[in-house]
Write an enzyme that holds these catalytic residues in place. Structure first.
Site, PDB file in Angstrom:
ATOM      1  N   HIS A  19       0.833  -1.198   0.000  1.00 39.10           N
ATOM      2  CA  HIS A  19       0.000   0.000   0.000  1.00 39.10           C
ATOM      3  C   HIS A  19       0.873   1.254   0.000  1.00 39.10           C
ATOM      4  CE1 HIS A  19      -3.997  -1.601   0.238  1.00 39.10           C
ATOM      5  NE2 HIS A  19      -3.739  -2.313   1.320  1.00 39.10           N
ATOM      6  N   CYS A  67       0.215   1.595  -5.987  1.00 38.69           N
ATOM      7  CA  CYS A  67      -0.869   2.519  -6.314  1.00 38.69           C
ATOM      8  C   CYS A  67      -2.246   1.904  -6.095  1.00 38.69           C
ATOM      9  CB  CYS A  67      -0.725   2.985  -7.765  1.00 38.69           C
ATOM     10  SG  CYS A  67       0.859   3.761  -8.096  1.00 38.69           S
TER      11      CYS A  67
END
Length: 220
Positions: free
Chosen positions: A101, A151
């Protein structure tokens, strides 16, 4: 992607970064830091550990010394980044790969450790790792590649009940002699993937071994 390279630099990076034919060129010192974070309590991911392990295998076969961290806490990430920087010299070829993340807040990008507890934007800088910290380490080496497969959707939006930061990652200015590659366009999000690897890394692992491709073609 951000390209800050002239034609000569592309040629140098093609030889120094990865030997696509499978032969190892040992003229320079190759150092890589590979991080894969998946075991987030609130929003676990499927692929990043596999992505990191598979990238490590490819890089080692190409002559890189690899520092690897899996499901790393903030402290573990910072220690790995510091160790990475300590190994870099002017004759190094440096590569940083991150899967997990990530989010952007006010134009700055952050990588999220598995132990992060983020409930507001003000906590992002305290609980995560600023990508600029990685870029600072690259000032020691002349040839650098940064790959951010980070992303995915922000996992902390649901927890806080409101949006934390903008979607995807923000575009960054690549340091001199460096290339930064994102898994999707700046400001956009990418799928984690349903197989062994994330969609972006799956393609990268395939084409990074393809003979005859330039480094620009590989990442495009």
């Amino acid at each position: 992607m951000v390209f800050k390279m002239q034609t000569r630099f592309l040629a140098l990076l093609l030889v120094a970064f990865v030997s696509f034919s499978g032969a190892v060129v040992a003229a320079e010192k190759r150092i890589a830091l590979v991080i894969g974070n998946a075991k987030y309590p609130e929003a676990p991911l499927t692929n990043p550990v596999n992505d990191a392990n598979d990238m490590e295998e490819v890089l080692k076969a190409s002559g890189f010394r690899v520092i690897k961290a899996l499901n790393a806490s903030q402290k573990e990430m910072n220690r790995a980044i510091a160790k990475f920087g300590q190994l870099l010299t002017e004759d190094s070829v440096a590569l940083f790969y991150y899967a997990g993340h990530g989010l952007q807040v006010r134009g700055k990008n952050y990588l999220i450790p598995v132990d992060a507890e983020i409930k507001s934007e003000s906590m992002v800088g305290v609980e995560s790792v600023d990508v600029d910290r990685v870029l600072d380490q690259l000032s020691h080496s002349e040839l650098n590649v940064v790959i951010l497969d980070a992303c995915r959707n922000n996992p902390f939006d649901r927890k806080s009940g409101r949006a934390l930061g903008a979607g995807g990652l923000a575009q960054m200015e690549a340091p001199k002699g460096s290339m930064i590659a994102y898994s999707t366009a700046p400001g956009k999000t990418a799928a984690d993937g349903d197989g062994r690897n994330g969609a972006y890394t799956q393609a990268l692992l395939r084409y990074i071994k393809e003979p005859g491709l330039s480094i620009e073609q590989v990442f495009k």
